[in-house]
Design an enzyme around this catalytic site. Sequence first.
Site, PDB file in Angstrom:
ATOM      1  N   GLN A   1      14.158  56.275 -35.059  1.00  0.00           N
ATOM      2  CA  GLN A   1      12.865  56.370 -35.747  1.00  0.00           C
ATOM      3  C   GLN A   1      12.712  57.676 -36.527  1.00  0.00           C
ATOM      4  OE1 GLN A   1      10.832  53.911 -36.052  1.00  0.00           O
ATOM      5  NE2 GLN A   1      11.614  52.550 -34.469  1.00  0.00           N
TER       6      GLN A   1
ATOM      7  N   HIS B   1      13.232  53.877 -25.707  1.00  0.00           N
ATOM      8  CA  HIS B   1      13.498  52.479 -26.056  1.00  0.00           C
ATOM      9  C   HIS B   1      14.582  51.960 -25.112  1.00  0.00           C
ATOM     10  CE1 HIS B   1      15.262  49.211 -28.519  1.00  0.00           C
ATOM     11  NE2 HIS B   1      14.137  49.208 -29.218  1.00  0.00           N
TER      12      HIS B   1
HETATM   13  N1  7TS Z   1      15.820  53.481 -30.424  1.00  0.00           N
HETATM   14  C1  7TS Z   1      14.573  53.447 -30.912  1.00  0.00           C
HETATM   15  C2  7TS Z   1      13.678  54.640 -30.743  1.00  0.00           C
HETATM   16  C3  7TS Z   1      14.148  52.327 -31.618  1.00  0.00           C
HETATM   17  O1  7TS Z   1      12.912  52.303 -32.116  1.00  0.00           O
HETATM   18  C4  7TS Z   1      15.015  51.218 -31.766  1.00  0.00           C
HETATM   19  C5  7TS Z   1      14.583  49.941 -32.427  1.00  0.00           C
HETATM   20  C6  7TS Z   1      16.307  51.323 -31.247  1.00  0.00           C
HETATM   21  C7  7TS Z   1      16.666  52.467 -30.571  1.00  0.00           C
HETATM   22  C8  7TS Z   1      17.321  50.237 -31.404  1.00  0.00           C
HETATM   23  O2  7TS Z   1      17.725  50.138 -32.735  1.00  0.00           O
HETATM   24  P1  7TS Z   1      18.687  48.977 -33.208  1.00  0.00           P
HETATM   25  O3  7TS Z   1      18.759  49.128 -34.690  1.00  0.00           O
HETATM   26  O4  7TS Z   1      19.979  49.164 -32.532  1.00  0.00           O
HETATM   27  O5  7TS Z   1      18.013  47.687 -32.782  1.00  0.00           O
HETATM   28  N2  7TS Z   1      13.201  49.728 -32.397  1.00  0.00           N
HETATM   29  C9  7TS Z   1      12.562  48.590 -32.707  1.00  0.00           C
HETATM   30  C10 7TS Z   1      11.184  48.503 -32.691  1.00  0.00           C
HETATM   31  O6  7TS Z   1      10.421  49.408 -32.415  1.00  0.00           O
HETATM   32  N3  7TS Z   1      10.822  47.252 -33.031  1.00  0.00           N
HETATM   33  O7  7TS Z   1      11.934  46.555 -33.257  1.00  0.00           O
HETATM   34  C11 7TS Z   1      13.025  47.362 -33.059  1.00  0.00           C
END
Ligand code: 7TS
Length: 421
Positions: free
Chosen positions: A214, A134
């Site tokens: 995740q 990501h």
């Molecule tokens: N890493 C992974 C694997 C993720 O799926 C996400 C968010 C993040 C980091 C970032 O998380 P945050 O809470 O700091 O935003 N993934 C997603 C998604 O798949 N659709 O919207 C957000």
Amino acid sequence: MDTITTSKKEHKQLDPMILRDDFPILNRKINGKDLIYLDNAATTQKPWSVIESLRRYYEYQNANVHRGLHTLAEEATSAFENTREKVAQFIGGVKTEEIIYTRGTTEAINLVAYSWGRKNIKEGDRIVLTEMEHHANLVPWIVLAKETGAELRYIPIDVDGMLQMDNLDQIIAPDTKLVSVTHMSNVLGTINPVKELAERAHAQGALMLVDGAQSVPHLQVNVKDIDADFYAFSAHKMLGPTGVGILYGKEEILENMEPFNYGGEMISEVRFDHADWNSLPWKFEAGTPNIADAVAFAPALDYLNDLGMEAVREHEKEITAYALRRLSELKYLRVFGPTDVKHRGGAVSFIDREIHPHDLATFLDSRGIAVRAGHHCAQPLAKRLGVVSTARASFYIYNTMEEVDKLVEALKEARRYFCNE
Ligand code: 7TS
């Protein structure tokens, strides 16, 4: 709520139909249809206990933490620190000193990139990532590599969306300082062998960061068993509120890191020309934290503990296997990621070969079905898969097989609508 909790305990297996009553939003109609919420990889819905906790906090307890000597301040501090203890238990029984509140996974990884990375990464050092990261576990390292002259290397994926582990010695080589890998892909669903990767990283003297955004919501995670040096995740993807994330870090590593932000809370003593840092974990928590949301994260953890993470995982395997089977019946779809649910979680990305994913998502929304379409903040992965975007259905504890059936029916209907079939 009590009766539901009791009946949950009686079920060895999790029963989504019983749980659904705990999630008020699932009663909503969207475009005149029952909401089918399949965007759980983006964020999950919240049970009453979390919603009520937020309200109760502001109604009865609101005060700033760690600074007042009055009753409200003590209560707020105790509730705030209580969540930290629950988090420490939830990921395998670590010390509370090793649990740092952040705004989310993104901020947790940025914290490591700034506080650890800028001190420890030098020109010629190597940072190892994978092709399925990501942007949150990609951009901080791209920037750090540019600033320092470090090299980025990527563990490639195979045709099934699993990591290719055969040439690892050449990738995780002696000049590697950090291996930073997602535990579960938000696009492919792939569960990565992070324990093995940590072992390989440590054998070369590198640290291991795991992006658990995740995985913590869906698997029983034990950071000590993995031997991760850092582990990051977000409350909002596991029934909790937005705006709260966790960085776990090994105490001895955190002790040797500089703070991320400077200001109140994170100091032990300040003079006009000097400041000393507070002890862990507060050294990394400058300013007033997100108290209410951290407090309301506790009932989310209670909820998952009550279900048992094994039951959560079993349900996910079952519904994902069913979804993969049903989607494979639609020959015009290309479904990404591992086909064996042993190796994957419940984020299922797919494309219809003739309908743009955004059109598909809009059509599904007209049927009350919420999926995400886009690159899912993993543009290099999309490029690697040869697509610009995909549609993604992602499941959680309250999703049912019937909802999968309705998704499949709506995908067939979309075909009739867009392709005159
Ligand atoms: N890493 C992974 C694997 C993720 O799926 C996400 C968010 C993040 C980091 C970032 O998380 P945050 O809470 O700091 O935003 N993934 C997603 C998604 O798949 N659709 O919207 C957000």
